[in-house]
Design an enzyme around this catalytic site. Sequence first.
Site, PDB file in Angstrom:
ATOM      1  N   THR A  28       9.570  -2.457  26.336  1.00 13.45           N
ATOM      2  CA  THR A  28       8.370  -1.823  25.780  1.00 13.45           C
ATOM      3  C   THR A  28       8.256  -2.174  24.303  1.00 13.45           C
ATOM      4  OG1 THR A  28       8.472  -0.009  27.382  1.00 13.45           O
ATOM      5  CG2 THR A  28       7.276   0.418  25.325  1.00 13.45           C
ATOM      6  N   GLU A 105      14.314   2.609  28.916  1.00 14.93           N
ATOM      7  CA  GLU A 105      14.860   1.330  28.423  1.00 14.93           C
ATOM      8  C   GLU A 105      16.374   1.333  28.559  1.00 14.93           C
ATOM      9  OE1 GLU A 105      13.287   1.414  24.461  1.00 14.93           O
ATOM     10  OE2 GLU A 105      11.700  -0.020  24.947  1.00 14.93           O
TER      11      GLU A 105
HETATM   12  O1  DER Z   1      10.824   1.204  21.464  1.00 19.88           O
HETATM   13  C1  DER Z   1      11.551   0.223  21.551  1.00 19.88           C
HETATM   14  O2  DER Z   1      12.791   0.270  21.801  1.00 19.88           O
HETATM   15  C2  DER Z   1      10.944  -1.127  21.265  1.00 19.88           C
HETATM   16  O3  DER Z   1      11.671  -2.136  21.913  1.00 19.88           O
HETATM   17  C3  DER Z   1      10.978  -1.297  19.772  1.00 19.88           C
HETATM   18  O4  DER Z   1      12.217  -0.953  19.348  1.00 19.88           O
HETATM   19  C4  DER Z   1      10.655  -2.692  19.313  1.00 19.88           C
HETATM   20  O5  DER Z   1       9.286  -2.737  19.198  1.00 19.88           O
HETATM   21  P1  DER Z   1       8.555  -3.992  18.552  1.00 19.88           P
HETATM   22  O6  DER Z   1       8.912  -5.172  19.442  1.00 19.88           O
HETATM   23  O7  DER Z   1       7.103  -3.624  18.650  1.00 19.88           O
HETATM   24  O8  DER Z   1       9.059  -4.153  17.157  1.00 19.88           O
END
Ligand code: DER
Length: 223
Positions: A28, A105
């Site tokens: 995500t 996640e």
């Molecule tokens: O929420 C999460 O763990 C996402 O992976 C975040 O940490 C990274 O988001 P980005 O790719 O928009 O920087």
Amino acid sequence: NKQDQEKLSAAKAAFQFVKNNDVVGLGTGSTATFAIEELAKRIQAGLKIKAAASSVKTEELALSLGIPILKLETLGSIDISIDGADEFTESLNLIKGGGGALFREKIIASLSKNSIIITDSSKKVDRLGAFTVPVEVVPLALQYVLNQLAALNGKAVLRKMDEKTFVSDNGNYIVDVDFGLLDKPEELALALNQIDGLLAHGLFIGLTSKVIMAKGDEILVFE
Ligand code: DER
């Protein structure tokens, strides 16, 4: 822009590790979104995979792009997952949860034989902790958990979205906690694991197989 270019090239590089008939865990966030779009292209070009999503947002995006989705509760293992991170160190410890999807996640990362993190060059740090540690809290336990976080010298802020309290896909609150720079993130992770009502935290310790970081037009792989 430069950062998006790096996110895209890190996302593309992850596919050297994806094989036909893999079950692929989808992350995500904005970097994971580049990987999901790349995956859809490869499926259109003949790649045969099934996917598991780490959030409602990711599931809706994947379905809209024709990526076949499996229900996470039916999966005892995942071949490879591709996700982003807010921070990572060379020992492959992460802070995740900026997007509020950290619980699913973490389940996906824990189920994955190969857990790949893709980032632009802004996420690499010597010590975790400049980014606050996201923590998912069961609402009825909020005050108890806040007490326990304070006892660990954490400064906790309840996450808001458009002036309203943010609620995760699982119906829980997210609290962002400043513990300062972390010398022993694994010890803090163990302490957080003891707190009843704290469903998940964003310290991903020992869950990552590789970090693929794009830096300009270079690809660096940490493992
Ligand atoms: O929420 C999460 O763990 C996402 O992976 C975040 O940490 C990274 O988001 P980005 O790719 O928009 O920087």
